[in-house]
Write a protein that holds these residues in place. Structure first.
Motif, PDB file in Angstrom:
ATOM      1  N   ASP A 117       0.833  -1.204   0.000  1.00 31.05           N
ATOM      2  CA  ASP A 117       0.000   0.000   0.000  1.00 31.05           C
ATOM      3  C   ASP A 117       0.865   1.249   0.000  1.00 31.05           C
ATOM      4  OD1 ASP A 117      -2.139  -1.629   0.136  1.00 31.05           O
ATOM      5  OD2 ASP A 117      -2.435  -1.433   2.301  1.00 31.05           O
ATOM      6  N   ARG A 118       2.024   1.124   0.664  1.00 27.34           N
ATOM      7  CA  ARG A 118       2.831   2.322   0.844  1.00 27.34           C
ATOM      8  C   ARG A 118       4.271   1.908   1.110  1.00 27.34           C
ATOM      9  NH1 ARG A 118       3.295   7.603   3.341  1.00 27.34           N
ATOM     10  NH2 ARG A 118       4.464   7.103   5.217  1.00 27.34           N
ATOM     11  N   VAL A 119       5.221   2.641   0.540  1.00 26.33           N
ATOM     12  CA  VAL A 119       6.649   2.431   0.810  1.00 26.33           C
ATOM     13  C   VAL A 119       7.207   3.794   1.193  1.00 26.33           C
ATOM     14  CG1 VAL A 119       8.879   1.795  -0.156  1.00 26.33           C
ATOM     15  CG2 VAL A 119       6.838   0.513  -0.800  1.00 26.33           C
ATOM     16  N   ASP A 141       9.898   1.531   5.296  1.00 28.61           N
ATOM     17  CA  ASP A 141       8.683   0.893   5.805  1.00 28.61           C
ATOM     18  C   ASP A 141       7.793   0.511   4.644  1.00 28.61           C
ATOM     19  OD1 ASP A 141       9.017   1.012   8.670  1.00 28.61           O
ATOM     20  OD2 ASP A 141       9.005   3.183   8.387  1.00 28.61           O
ATOM     21  N   ILE A 142       7.508  -0.775   4.548  1.00 23.76           N
ATOM     22  CA  ILE A 142       6.718  -1.316   3.441  1.00 23.76           C
ATOM     23  C   ILE A 142       5.446  -1.890   4.061  1.00 23.76           C
ATOM     24  CG2 ILE A 142       6.709  -3.038   1.596  1.00 23.76           C
ATOM     25  CD1 ILE A 142       9.892  -2.783   1.865  1.00 23.76           C
ATOM     26  N   GLN A 143       4.325  -1.358   3.618  1.00 28.55           N
ATOM     27  CA  GLN A 143       3.073  -1.737   4.269  1.00 28.55           C
ATOM     28  C   GLN A 143       2.258  -2.675   3.397  1.00 28.55           C
ATOM     29  OE1 GLN A 143       0.940   1.711   5.541  1.00 28.55           O
ATOM     30  NE2 GLN A 143       2.596   2.320   6.911  1.00 28.55           N
ATOM     31  N   PRO A 147       3.770 -12.134  -1.314  1.00 29.23           N
ATOM     32  CA  PRO A 147       4.325 -12.866  -0.182  1.00 29.23           C
ATOM     33  C   PRO A 147       5.733 -12.358   0.143  1.00 29.23           C
ATOM     34  CG  PRO A 147       4.336 -14.211  -2.163  1.00 29.23           C
ATOM     35  CD  PRO A 147       3.947 -12.829  -2.571  1.00 29.23           C
ATOM     36  N   LEU A 148       6.091 -12.454   1.418  1.00 29.78           N
ATOM     37  CA  LEU A 148       7.348 -11.917   1.919  1.00 29.78           C
ATOM     38  C   LEU A 148       8.550 -12.558   1.230  1.00 29.78           C
ATOM     39  CD1 LEU A 148       7.858  -9.812   3.973  1.00 29.78           C
ATOM     40  CD2 LEU A 148       8.027 -11.538   5.740  1.00 29.78           C
ATOM     41  N   GLU A 175       2.059  -8.583   5.012  1.00 30.02           N
ATOM     42  CA  GLU A 175       2.746  -8.188   6.230  1.00 30.02           C
ATOM     43  C   GLU A 175       3.310  -6.778   6.046  1.00 30.02           C
ATOM     44  OE1 GLU A 175       4.635 -10.528   8.683  1.00 30.02           O
ATOM     45  OE2 GLU A 175       3.288 -12.210   8.195  1.00 30.02           O
ATOM     46  N   ASP A 176       3.642  -6.167   7.190  1.00 34.90           N
ATOM     47  CA  ASP A 176       4.409  -4.920   7.154  1.00 34.90           C
ATOM     48  C   ASP A 176       5.868  -5.278   7.351  1.00 34.90           C
ATOM     49  OD1 ASP A 176       2.056  -3.621   6.905  1.00 34.90           O
ATOM     50  OD2 ASP A 176       1.973  -2.887   8.973  1.00 34.90           O
ATOM     51  N   VAL A 177       6.730  -4.690   6.571  1.00 35.73           N
ATOM     52  CA  VAL A 177       8.155  -5.019   6.628  1.00 35.73           C
ATOM     53  C   VAL A 177       8.935  -3.722   6.763  1.00 35.73           C
ATOM     54  CG1 VAL A 177      10.053  -6.101   5.396  1.00 35.73           C
ATOM     55  CG2 VAL A 177       7.742  -6.980   5.109  1.00 35.73           C
TER      56      VAL A 177
END
Ligand SMILES: *[C@@H]1O[C@H](CO)[C@@H](O)[C@H](O)[C@H]1NC(C)=O
Ligand SMILES: *[C@@H]1O[C@H](CO)[C@@H](O)[C@H](O)[C@H]1NC(C)=O
Ligand SMILES: *[C@@H]1O[C@H](CO)[C@@H](O)[C@H](O)[C@H]1NC(C)=O
Ligand SMILES: *[C@@H]1O[C@H](CO)[C@@H](O)[C@H](O)[C@H]1NC(C)=O
Ligand SMILES: *[C@@H]1O[C@H](CO)[C@@H](O)[C@H](O)[C@H]1NC(C)=O
Ligand SMILES: *[C@@H]1O[C@H](CO)[C@@H](O)[C@H](O)[C@H]1NC(C)=O
Ligand SMILES: *[C@@H]1O[C@H](CO)[C@@H](O)[C@H](O)[C@H]1NC(C)=O
Ligand SMILES: *[C@@H]1O[C@H](CO)[C@@H](O)[C@H](O)[C@H]1NC(C)=O
Ligand SMILES: *[C@@H]1O[C@H](CO)[C@@H](O)[C@H](O)[C@H]1NC(C)=O
Ligand SMILES: *[C@@H]1O[C@H](CO)[C@@H](O)[C@H](O)[C@H]1NC(C)=O
Ligand SMILES: *[C@@H]1O[C@H](CO)[C@@H](O)[C@H](O)[C@H]1NC(C)=O
Ligand SMILES: *[C@@H]1O[C@H](CO)[C@@H](O)[C@H](O)[C@H]1NC(C)=O
Length: 654
Positions: A117-119, A141-143, A147-148, A175-177
C-alpha cells in the motif's frame, strides 16, 4: 501419490525453480493442469483446466474453498474458476476417481501476491542535518505486502543501487516489513537523495517487469566542521607595500570568518567579522601575526598568519616603527614611492572604562594626525557623526545600560582607508540582594554534623569579577571566584560546608559579594553583605570528671554528690532508684551504697557512679574511751568495796 508438494519453505527464487521442476514429476496420476501453475494478483480472476487422458473414470472435479466443482462424470476437463481470488491460503485440488475406485489428486500451485500500500523512507532516531562520518540508520517501511519470500528491497542513492535485501521468512498473507540501511555520509553526499524500492520477484510465471513501489526520495544534508584550504601561513612583503592574507576555508554550514590581531598584548583586538576569506592590509610596516578563526556549528579552527616585513638594506630600520607598539597605537606609511615617514596614533583617554550600570561615561579619542578625512565614534549608544578638522572626538552616554556595548573610534585616512580601535568597557552591577541560608535544614545544628550554607546573590554582573567571601564573625573562611564569563547580570549561588563545634554556638556567619573590577574599577570594591546567620549548636552532656567517684562518710555526716554536666540544651538529671532530678544529690545519712546518675538532653546521655562508703570502726579515740571508762569503773568498785568492808567490821560477811 500424485500430489504436488506445495512446499511451505520457499527460499527465494531458486527454491521457486526447484518447486517448478518438481511439478513435472507426476506421471502416475492421469491429470494435467493447464496452466500448470499461476501467479495471481490478489483480487484477480483465475481459471484453470484440469484434464485427464483416462476415459474410464468414475468422475472428476475440483476441491477448493472457492470455485470448487461437484464430481462430474463422463467429462475429460473440469475448470476451476474464481472471479475475485482473495483467499491467501487457497489450495485447489483436482481429483479423479478411477474405475477401480482409487482416487488420486493434484494440488494446483497458486501464488497470490499484493503490491504494498505504501513504501516510505525515514532516518531512524534523527532529524535535521547529518554530520559527516556519523552513522545513521535509514529505514524503509513497506506496508501490506505479500508474499514476503518474493520481496526484494532495493536501496538507491540517486540512481546507484546500494544494497538489496531479501527475506527468508515465509508468509502467504500480507505483512508490514521494515528494512534498514546503515549509512555514514561524507561531505560529497550532501544533497543526495536516498530511495528504497519494494520489488516482487515472482519468478518467470510472475509479471514482468516485477511489480515495484518506490518511496519518495529522502534528501540528506551533510554538515562538516570547517577546514582550511591550502594557503601560505607566512607572507613576506617589503615595507610599505600591501598584503593580502588568505584564510580560505570550507565547511557546511558555510563557516563564519573572524580575524583577530594577535600582535600586541591582545586586549584591544581589531576584529573584522564576515565571510571574507582574505584580509587585505595596506602599507605594512611592522612584523605581525594575524589569527584567522573559522567557525560553524560543528567547530572552530584557527590559523596563524605571519607577516614578515623585509627592511631594504639601504634604509635604516629605525625609520620605521617609531611609535610605541601598544595596542592603542597604529603606524602607517603613505603610499608615496619615497618613504616619507608619517606617524600618527589613535589614543583613547581613558584607555578602558569600568562603569556602573546606568551611570554616565565619557571617553576621548584623539589623534596626532592633522590630515585625515574625518573621525568619529561608532556605538549602539553615544555614537557620533563623522567629524572633520578635529583632533578629538568624545563618546558620551548619560545612562549606560547596554550590557554588550563595544564602542569603536575610527579615523578615515586620506586614501580612504579606515583605522579603528575598540574601547574595552566593563559594565557592572551590584547584586539586588545577597542572602545566606542553611540548605535542607532548619533549627539548631548538632555538633559534628555537616551543614551546607548557601549564599544567594541576585542579579550581579559581570560574573568573572565576582568574589564571594564567607565569614564567621570577622574571620574570612573562604573566597570563591567564577571562571564563567557573563556580561549580563546573573543569579549566583555559592555554598560552604560547615561542621560546627560547641564553641561555634551563637556564632554569626555572613557571605559577601564583592566585585573586583581591577585597577580601573572602583576602590574599595563594591560590596553587598548578607544579613548574619546566627547558629545554635547542640551537643550531648559531658562531665568534667567522667570517672566513677568513691566517697567516705562518717556516721551522722552529710555528703553531696555532684553530677553536674555541660551540654546544650541544658542537661536534665535522673538518679537511679530515686525520684530526685537535680545535679546535686544528698543521699540519706547512714545509707552507704552506690548511686548512679544520668545526665541527658535531646542529643544524648551520660552516666556516672558514686560509691559512698562508711568510715571504718575501731577508731583509736573510742578505744581509749572504752579503756579509760573501764579503768575508772574498776577503781570505783575497789573504793566502794573498801568503804563497805571498813563499815561492817573485820568479821562481818558481805
Ligand atoms: C479450458 O478449456 C476450455 C474448453 O475446454 C477452453 O475454452 C479454455 O480456453 C481452456 N482454458 C485454459 C486456461 O486453457
Ligand atoms: C474482491 O473481493 C474483495 C474482498 O472480498 C472486495 O473488497 C473487492 O471489491 C472484490 N473485487 C472485485 C473486483 O469484485
Ligand atoms: C543484489 O542481489 C544480487 C543477487 O540477488 C547480487 O548479485 C547483487 O550484487 C546485489 N547487489 C547489491 C548492490 O547488493
Ligand atoms: C522473520 O523471522 C524472524 C524470526 O522468526 C523474525 O525475527 C523477523 O521479524 C521476521 N521478519 C519479518 C519481516 O517478518
Ligand atoms: C529534495 O531535493 C529535490 C531536488 O534537490 C527537491 O526538488 C525536493 O523538493 C526536495 N525534497 C524535500 C522534501 O526537501
Ligand atoms: C606562497 O608564497 C609563495 C612565495 O611568497 C608563492 O610563490 C606561492 O604562490 C604562495 N602559495 C600560495 C598557495 O599562495
Ligand atoms: C594589527 O595590529 C597592528 C599593530 O600592532 C596594526 O598595524 C594593524 O592595523 C592591526 N590590524 C588589524 C586587522 O587589527
Ligand atoms: C585584496 O587583495 C587581492 C590581491 O592582492 C586583490 O585581488 C583584491 O581585490 C583585494 N581586495 C580588496 C577588497 O581590496
Ligand atoms: C621581521 O622579522 C624578520 C625576521 O624575524 C626580520 O629580518 C625583519 O627585520 C623584521 N622586520 C621588521 C620591520 O621588524
Ligand atoms: C537609565 O535607564 C534605565 C533603563 O532604560 C532606566 O530604568 C533608568 O531610570 C535610567 N536612569 C537614569 C538616571 O536616567
Ligand atoms: C582568598 O583568595 C586568595 C587568592 O584569590 C587566596 O590567596 C587566599 O588564601 C584566599 N583566602 C581564603 C581564606 O581562602
Ligand atoms: C559541681 O561540679 C561543677 C563542675 O563539674 C562545678 O562547676 C560546680 O561548682 C559543682 N557544684 C558544687 C555544689 O560543688
Amino acid at each position: 501419490m500424485c500430489e504436488i508438494i506445495f512446499s511451505r519453505i520457499f527460499l527465494g527464487f531458486h527454491v521457486l525453480l526447484l518447486w517448478m521442476a518438481g511439478g513435472l514429476a507426476h506421471a502416475a496420476c492421469p491429470l494435467e493442469l493447464n496452466p500448470p501453475r499461476l501467479v495471481v494478483r490478489y483480487g484477480d480472476s483465475v481459471s484453470v483446466n484440469c484434464s485427464t487422458s483416462s476415459t474410464d473414470h468414475e468422475g472428476m472435479g475440483w476441491e477448493a474453498t472457492f470455485g470448487g466443482t461437484s464430481l462430474e462424470q463422463d467429462v475429460i476437463v473440469v475448470t476451476w474458476t474464481v472471479k475475485n481470488l482473495t483467499d491467501w491460503t487457497i489450495q485447489p485440488k483436482c481429483y479423479i476417481t478411477s474405475a477401480d475406485g482409487k482416487q488420486c489428486l493434484e494440488t494446483f500451485p497458486v501464488i497470490l501476491y499484493k503490491i504494498p500500500d505504501r513504501v516510505s523512507i525515514s532516518v531512524l532516531s534523527h532529524s535535521g542535518p547529518m554530520v559527516e562520518g556519523t552513522q545513521y540508520q535509514l529505514q524503509c517501511d513497506i506496508q501490506n505486502i505479500a508474499p514476503l519470500q518474493n520481496l526484494v528491497v532495493k536501496w538507491y542513492k540517486g540512481n546507484e543501487l546500494l544494497d538489496n535485501v531479501t527475506y527468508s521468512n515465509v508468509s502467504k498473507r500480507p505483512e508490514d516489513v521494515s528494512a534498514t540501511l546503515m549509512i555514514s555520509p561524507s561531505r560529497d553526499d550532501d544533497g543526495d537523495q536516498y530511495r528504497c524500492r519494494a520489488e516482487l520477484d515472482l519468478g518467470p510465471e510472475g509479471p514482468q517487469p516485477h511489480p515495484t513501489v518506490t518511496s519518495e526520495p529522502l534528501n540528506i544534508t551533510v554538515h562538516y566542521a570547517p577546514e582550511f584550504l591550502p594557503g601560505n601561513d607566512t607572507v613576506e612583503v617589503s615595507a610599505g607595500s600591501d598584503v593580502s592574507l588568505d584564510c580560505s576555508a570550507e565547511g557546511n554550514p558555510p563557516p563564519e570568518l573572524k580575524w583577530t590581531n594577535n600582535t600586541a598584548e591582545g586586549n584591544a583586538n581589531e576584529i573584522t567579522v564576515g565571510r571574507l576569506r582574505t584580509l587585505n592590509i595596506s602599507r605594512v610596516t611592522a612584523n605581525a601575526t594575524y589569527n584567522c578563526i573559522v567557525t560553524n556549528s560543528l567547530g572552530s579552527i584557527t590559523k596563524q598568519i605571519h607577516v614578515l616585513v623585509d627592511v631594504p638594506p639601504q634604509q635604516h630600520p629605525t625609520m620605521f616603527s617609531t611609535a610605541p607598539s601598544t595596542p592603542e597605537t597604529m603606524t602607517t606609511l603613505p603610499g608615496t614611492a619615497k618613504p616619507k615617514l608619517v606617524t600618527f596614533s589613535l589614543e583613547l583617554n581613558p584607555p578602558r572604562v569600568v562603569v556602573r550600570y546606568g551611570d554616565s561615561v565619557s571617553v576621548n579619542c584623539s589623534t596626532s594626525s592633522t590630515d585625515h578625512e574625518g573621525m568619529g565614534w561608532e556605538a549602539t549608544f553615544g555614537g557620533t557623526s563623522l567629524e572633520q578638522d578635529v583632533n578629538v572626538v568624545t563618546w558620551t552616554v548619560y545612562n549606560l545600560t547596554d550590557w554588550t556595548i563595544e564602542p569603536k573610534c575610527y579615523i578615515n585616512l586620506i586614501d580612504g582607508e579606515q583605522l579603528s580601535i575598540v574601547l574595552p568597557v566593563i559594565l557592572y552591577k551590584t547584586p539586588d540582594s545577597v542572602s545566606i541560608s542553611v540548605l535542607n535544614h532548619s533549627g539548631p545544628m548538632v555538633e559534628g554534623t555537616q551543614y551546607q550554607l548557601q549564599c544567594d546573590i541576585q542579579n550581579i554582573a559581570p560574573l568573572q569579577n565576582l568574589v564571594v567571601k564567607w565569614y564567621k564573625g570577622n574571620e574570612l573562611l573562604d573566597n570563591v571566584t567564577y571562571s564563567n564569563v557573563s556580561k549580563r547580570p546573573e543569579d549566583v549561588s555559592a555554598t560552604l560546608m560547615i561542621s560546627p563545634s560547641r564553641d561555634d554556638d551563637g556564632d554569626q556567619y555572613r557571605c559577601r559579594a564583592e566585585l573586583d573590577l581591577g585597577p580601573e574599577g572602583p576602590q574599595p570594591h563594591p560590596t553587598v553583605t548578607s544579613e548574619p546567620l546566627s547558629i545554635t549548636v547542640h551537643y550531648p552532656p559531658t562531665f568534667s570528671r567522667p570517672e566513677a567517684e568513691n566517697l567516705d562518710i562518717r556516721v551522722g555526716e552529710e555528703i553531696t554528690l555532684n553530677c553536674t554536666a555541660t551540654g546544650r540544651p541544658t542537661p536534665l538529671y535522673r538518679w537511679q532508684s530515686s525520684d530526685f532530678q537535680e545535679a546535686l544529690f544528698t543521699p540519706p545519712s547512714e545509707v552507704p551504697g552506690t548511686y548512679t546518675c544520668t545526665a541527658y538532653n535531646q542529643i544524648g546521655k551520660i552516666s556516672k557512679t558514686f560509691t559512698v562508703n562508711p568510715k571504718p570502726k575501731g577508731d583509736r579515740t573510742t578505744f581509749w574511751v572504752i579503756i579509760g571508762s573501764g579503768l575508772g569503773l574498776a577503781i570505783v568498785v575497789v573504793i566502794v568495796y573498801a568503804i563497805v568492808k571498813y563499815r561492817a567490821g573485820p568479821n562481818s560477811i558481805i
